[in-house]
Design a protein around this motif. Structure first.
Motif, PDB file in Angstrom:
ATOM      1  N   ILE A 189       0.837  -1.213   0.000  1.00 35.28           N
ATOM      2  CA  ILE A 189       0.000   0.000   0.000  1.00 35.28           C
ATOM      3  C   ILE A 189       0.864   1.251   0.000  1.00 35.28           C
ATOM      4  CG2 ILE A 189      -1.694   1.337   1.316  1.00 35.28           C
ATOM      5  CD1 ILE A 189      -2.750  -1.363   2.394  1.00 35.28           C
ATOM      6  N   ILE A 190       1.860   1.283   0.872  1.00 34.90           N
ATOM      7  CA  ILE A 190       2.753   2.451   0.962  1.00 34.90           C
ATOM      8  C   ILE A 190       3.483   2.672  -0.357  1.00 34.90           C
ATOM      9  CG2 ILE A 190       4.818   3.354   2.101  1.00 34.90           C
ATOM     10  CD1 ILE A 190       3.895   1.857   4.635  1.00 34.90           C
ATOM     11  N   ALA A 191       3.947   1.579  -0.975  1.00 26.35           N
ATOM     12  CA  ALA A 191       4.644   1.691  -2.257  1.00 26.35           C
ATOM     13  C   ALA A 191       3.721   2.293  -3.319  1.00 26.35           C
ATOM     14  CB  ALA A 191       5.142   0.330  -2.700  1.00 26.35           C
ATOM     15  N   GLY A 192       2.447   1.883  -3.293  1.00 28.66           N
ATOM     16  CA  GLY A 192       1.497   2.434  -4.255  1.00 28.66           C
ATOM     17  C   GLY A 192       1.339   3.932  -4.102  1.00 28.66           C
ATOM     18  N   ILE A 193       1.289   4.399  -2.870  1.00 25.05           N
ATOM     19  CA  ILE A 193       1.182   5.837  -2.620  1.00 25.05           C
ATOM     20  C   ILE A 193       2.423   6.566  -3.141  1.00 25.05           C
ATOM     21  CG2 ILE A 193       1.043   7.597  -0.812  1.00 25.05           C
ATOM     22  CD1 ILE A 193      -0.550   5.542   0.861  1.00 25.05           C
ATOM     23  N   LEU A 194       3.590   5.970  -2.920  1.00 24.24           N
ATOM     24  CA  LEU A 194       4.841   6.586  -3.387  1.00 24.24           C
ATOM     25  C   LEU A 194       4.896   6.636  -4.911  1.00 24.24           C
ATOM     26  CD1 LEU A 194       7.412   4.954  -0.912  1.00 24.24           C
ATOM     27  CD2 LEU A 194       6.553   7.313  -0.905  1.00 24.24           C
ATOM     28  N   PHE A 251       5.364  10.145  -6.686  1.00 26.50           N
ATOM     29  CA  PHE A 251       6.678  10.408  -7.280  1.00 26.50           C
ATOM     30  C   PHE A 251       6.970   9.599  -8.550  1.00 26.50           C
ATOM     31  CE2 PHE A 251       7.134  10.893  -2.611  1.00 26.50           C
ATOM     32  CZ  PHE A 251       7.427  12.254  -2.566  1.00 26.50           C
ATOM     33  N   GLY A 252       6.278   8.493  -8.760  1.00 22.60           N
ATOM     34  CA  GLY A 252       6.654   7.562  -9.810  1.00 22.60           C
ATOM     35  C   GLY A 252       6.546   8.073 -11.225  1.00 22.60           C
ATOM     36  N   GLN A 253       5.744   9.111 -11.458  1.00 24.10           N
ATOM     37  CA  GLN A 253       5.557   9.603 -12.816  1.00 24.10           C
ATOM     38  C   GLN A 253       6.599  10.631 -13.235  1.00 24.10           C
ATOM     39  OE1 GLN A 253       1.204  10.119 -13.814  1.00 24.10           O
ATOM     40  NE2 GLN A 253       0.947   9.863 -11.610  1.00 24.10           N
ATOM     41  N   MET A 254       7.520  10.957 -12.308  1.00 22.92           N
ATOM     42  CA  MET A 254       8.511  11.999 -12.598  1.00 22.92           C
ATOM     43  C   MET A 254       9.606  11.512 -13.542  1.00 22.92           C
ATOM     44  SD  MET A 254       8.920  13.718  -8.815  1.00 22.92           S
ATOM     45  CE  MET A 254       7.528  14.510  -7.999  1.00 22.92           C
ATOM     46  N   THR A 255      10.275  10.424 -13.174  1.00 23.65           N
ATOM     47  CA  THR A 255      11.393   9.891 -13.947  1.00 23.65           C
ATOM     48  C   THR A 255      11.374   8.363 -13.888  1.00 23.65           C
ATOM     49  OG1 THR A 255      12.937   9.817 -12.074  1.00 23.65           O
ATOM     50  CG2 THR A 255      12.809  11.898 -13.328  1.00 23.65           C
ATOM     51  N   ALA A 296      11.027   3.230 -10.740  1.00 22.61           N
ATOM     52  CA  ALA A 296      11.647   1.965 -10.343  1.00 22.61           C
ATOM     53  C   ALA A 296      11.847   1.895  -8.836  1.00 22.61           C
ATOM     54  CB  ALA A 296      12.987   1.788 -11.067  1.00 22.61           C
ATOM     55  N   LEU A 297      12.303   2.994  -8.233  1.00 22.37           N
ATOM     56  CA  LEU A 297      12.570   3.005  -6.794  1.00 22.37           C
ATOM     57  C   LEU A 297      11.290   2.888  -5.973  1.00 22.37           C
ATOM     58  CD1 LEU A 297      15.343   5.770  -6.523  1.00 22.37           C
ATOM     59  CD2 LEU A 297      15.624   3.295  -6.230  1.00 22.37           C
ATOM     60  N   THR A 298      10.230   3.556  -6.406  1.00 20.89           N
ATOM     61  CA  THR A 298       8.985   3.523  -5.629  1.00 20.89           C
ATOM     62  C   THR A 298       8.231   2.215  -5.822  1.00 20.89           C
ATOM     63  OG1 THR A 298       7.917   4.744  -7.444  1.00 20.89           O
ATOM     64  CG2 THR A 298       8.694   6.024  -5.546  1.00 20.89           C
ATOM     65  N   GLN A 299       8.397   1.559  -6.982  1.00 20.34           N
ATOM     66  CA  GLN A 299       7.738   0.282  -7.229  1.00 20.34           C
ATOM     67  C   GLN A 299       8.470  -0.864  -6.537  1.00 20.34           C
ATOM     68  OE1 GLN A 299       4.895  -0.530  -8.423  1.00 20.34           O
ATOM     69  NE2 GLN A 299       5.154  -2.743  -8.619  1.00 20.34           N
ATOM     70  N   PHE A 300       9.756  -0.689  -6.271  1.00 14.39           N
ATOM     71  CA  PHE A 300      10.583  -1.752  -5.702  1.00 14.39           C
ATOM     72  C   PHE A 300      10.004  -2.361  -4.418  1.00 14.39           C
ATOM     73  CE2 PHE A 300      14.054  -3.447  -3.160  1.00 14.39           C
ATOM     74  CZ  PHE A 300      14.760  -4.218  -4.080  1.00 14.39           C
ATOM     75  N   ALA A 326       0.093   2.284  -9.585  1.00 20.06           N
ATOM     76  CA  ALA A 326       0.013   2.825  -8.224  1.00 20.06           C
ATOM     77  C   ALA A 326      -1.287   2.416  -7.539  1.00 20.06           C
ATOM     78  CB  ALA A 326       0.142   4.348  -8.260  1.00 20.06           C
ATOM     79  N   TRP A 327      -2.397   2.603  -8.241  1.00 20.24           N
ATOM     80  CA  TRP A 327      -3.698   2.286  -7.639  1.00 20.24           C
ATOM     81  C   TRP A 327      -3.883   0.786  -7.449  1.00 20.24           C
ATOM     82  CZ3 TRP A 327      -6.326   5.345  -4.842  1.00 20.24           C
ATOM     83  CH2 TRP A 327      -6.313   6.721  -5.069  1.00 20.24           C
ATOM     84  N   ILE A 328      -3.311  -0.011  -8.333  1.00 19.20           N
ATOM     85  CA  ILE A 328      -3.368  -1.462  -8.154  1.00 19.20           C
ATOM     86  C   ILE A 328      -2.651  -1.860  -6.874  1.00 19.20           C
ATOM     87  CG2 ILE A 328      -2.425  -3.638  -9.041  1.00 19.20           C
ATOM     88  CD1 ILE A 328      -3.142  -2.635 -11.857  1.00 19.20           C
ATOM     89  N   ASN A 329      -1.471  -1.269  -6.618  1.00 22.68           N
ATOM     90  CA  ASN A 329      -0.738  -1.551  -5.381  1.00 22.68           C
ATOM     91  C   ASN A 329      -1.559  -1.186  -4.150  1.00 22.68           C
ATOM     92  OD1 ASN A 329       1.423  -2.335  -6.942  1.00 22.68           O
ATOM     93  ND2 ASN A 329       2.615  -0.474  -6.629  1.00 22.68           N
ATOM     94  N   ILE A 330      -2.143  -0.012  -4.176  1.00 19.43           N
ATOM     95  CA  ILE A 330      -2.899   0.484  -3.016  1.00 19.43           C
ATOM     96  C   ILE A 330      -4.134  -0.377  -2.758  1.00 19.43           C
ATOM     97  CG2 ILE A 330      -4.248   2.422  -2.110  1.00 19.43           C
ATOM     98  CD1 ILE A 330      -2.358   4.270  -3.766  1.00 19.43           C
ATOM     99  N   VAL A 331      -4.919  -0.582  -3.816  1.00 16.67           N
ATOM    100  CA  VAL A 331      -6.196  -1.289  -3.663  1.00 16.67           C
ATOM    101  C   VAL A 331      -5.975  -2.761  -3.314  1.00 16.67           C
ATOM    102  CG1 VAL A 331      -8.283  -2.037  -4.860  1.00 16.67           C
ATOM    103  CG2 VAL A 331      -7.436   0.299  -5.169  1.00 16.67           C
ATOM    104  N   MET A 332      -5.045  -3.425  -4.007  1.00 17.98           N
ATOM    105  CA  MET A 332      -4.853  -4.849  -3.766  1.00 17.98           C
ATOM    106  C   MET A 332      -4.197  -5.108  -2.412  1.00 17.98           C
ATOM    107  SD  MET A 332      -6.441  -5.820  -6.236  1.00 17.98           S
ATOM    108  CE  MET A 332      -6.449  -7.412  -5.437  1.00 17.98           C
TER     109      MET A 332
END
Length: 400
Positions: free
Chosen positions: A292-297, A301-305, A310-314, A373-379
């Protein structure tokens, strides 16, 4: 019983490697040609969604096939079923190589999926045939750790191959993979006695329904199958995110993909030592929370670069991978018999739900990073809630 006695021609190390190759058939059949997807889309001049069907339908038919291979391996034994399925996989890989258009590839990938569906199901059933208790859970973790090395290495190999050969050569490499595992199946010593004379084919398939009437089995099956949406949605969309959204080359994409795949590798490896000191359910709930936390990150931030993505999805990749060993163990623990059928339902469940995630990100191709991101949060939230509800209302029916 020592592994060397179970498999005299393979020995301890060879047996584990063989199981790992079988368990890795899904990533080996998808990740190797992920870097080639954009090239294949351009080559055949078809929309992305059409070429994505080679992934989506692979997972759909792979999951359906496992429901047949599992009961059949309970009735006829693991070895003969392995040989039939792996041979079909190898032949389908050759047909993919010589396909004339995208739609032929889709059809041949379906046959590839049907043949490959035997691998994961039989591998899990064999582990349950041979090992029990803590040894079974540890072996599952070790095999799955070896399995997830492939997402880290295989895309790099695929992108390197593309510098020397066309995308057709990728499918030839998959045919060689099938041939090598067929050799392993030839020297494999049977671990399950055939029930050909004691149970009919229809009754074998009927065990699938009987297993689903076990509320503990079904609740945990759904719970730990849902989390596969996180990993498979990322895998299916990663090449488009890095190459089309962030405009990276296929080689650079493979490096980013490999970095994230390290999380898949570390998940089971982290679980093994932690489980000695921390209750497995605590680790599972923590993993859902990290997802969930990773999804929020990723959302923030994930759409910037590409580096930020990669870092936020890790963390989500690592957490969803860490859930696999205890999840597999808990699901299979609910049913001490019908190992092939139980393994088939577990493999099918993860693949079916994972395919749903692939469809979601394909539909949301305009905003794939936000979709991940939303898949991470919701699931993460749904899985945590479902597990809590299951343990509350089915406590006496769930074996831990």
């Amino acid at each position: 019983m020592a592994d060397s006695k179970v498999q005299p021609k393979m020995g301890n190390t060879g047996f584990i490697i063989f199981l790992a190759f079988l368990s890795a058939f899904v990533p080996l059949s998808t990740d190797l040609y992920l870097p080639a997807l954009p090239e294949m889309t351009t080559f055949f001049a078809v929309p992305e969604i059409v070429m994505n069907l080679t992934l989506i339908l692979f997972f759909v038919f792979y999951s359906i096939a496992t429901l047949f291979w599992g009961p059949l391996s309970d009735r006829y034994g693991r070895r003969p079923i392995l040989l039939v399925g792996l041979t079909l996989y190898m032949l389908a890989s050759i047909l993919c190589e010589i396909a004339a258009n995208a739609y032929e590839i889709i059809i041949f990938r379906i046959f590839q999926a049907i043949g490959g569906g035997v691998a994961t199901t039989v591998a899990t059933a064999v582990i349950k045939d041979v090992f029990v208790g803590r040894k079974q859970e540890t072996t599952l973790a070790i095999v799955q750790s070896m399995v997830v090395i492939s997402p880290a290495v295989v895309p790099v190999i695929g992108s390197l191959l593309l510098t020397f050969i066309s995308w057709r050569g990728i499918f030839f490499a998959q045919a060689l993979l099938g041939l090598s595992v067929i050799y392993g199946a030839v020297i494999f010593k049977e671990t399950h006695a055939s029930q050909r004379g004691t149970i009919s084919v229809m009754k074998s398939f009927g065990r699938l329904g009987a297993l689903l009437t076990n509320p503990g089995f079904t609740a945990l099956l759904v719970n730990f199958s849902l989390i596969s949406i996180v990993s498979l949605s990322y895998i299916s969309s990663s090449s488009y995110i890095f190459q089309n959204t962030f405009h990276l080359s296929s080689r650079v994409f493979s490096l980013f993909f490999s970095f994230n795949a390290i999380g898949m590798l570390l998940g089971p490896l982290v679980y093994i030592p932690l489980s000695k000191y921390i209750d497995r359910f605590t680790i599972i709930y923590a993993s859902f929370g990290i997802t969930i936390i990773a999804g929020i990150l990723v959302l923030v931030f994930g759409q910037m670069t590409p580096v930020a993505f990669a870092l936020t999805q890790f963390p989500a990749t690592l957490a969803s991978s860490a859930v696999r060993p205890p999840g597999t163990y808990l699901v299979l623990k609910q049913e001490e018999n019908d190992n092939g059928s139980a393994s088939a339902l577990y493999s099918a469940g993860g693949t079916i739900f994972g395919s749903i995630g692939m469809v979601i990100v394909s539909v949301a191709e305009a905003t794939p990073v936000a979709a991940i991101a939303w898949i991470n949060i919701v699931m993460g939230a749904i899985c945590a809630l479902l597990l809590l509800v299951s343990m509350t209302f089915l406590r006496k029916k769930i074996v831990v």
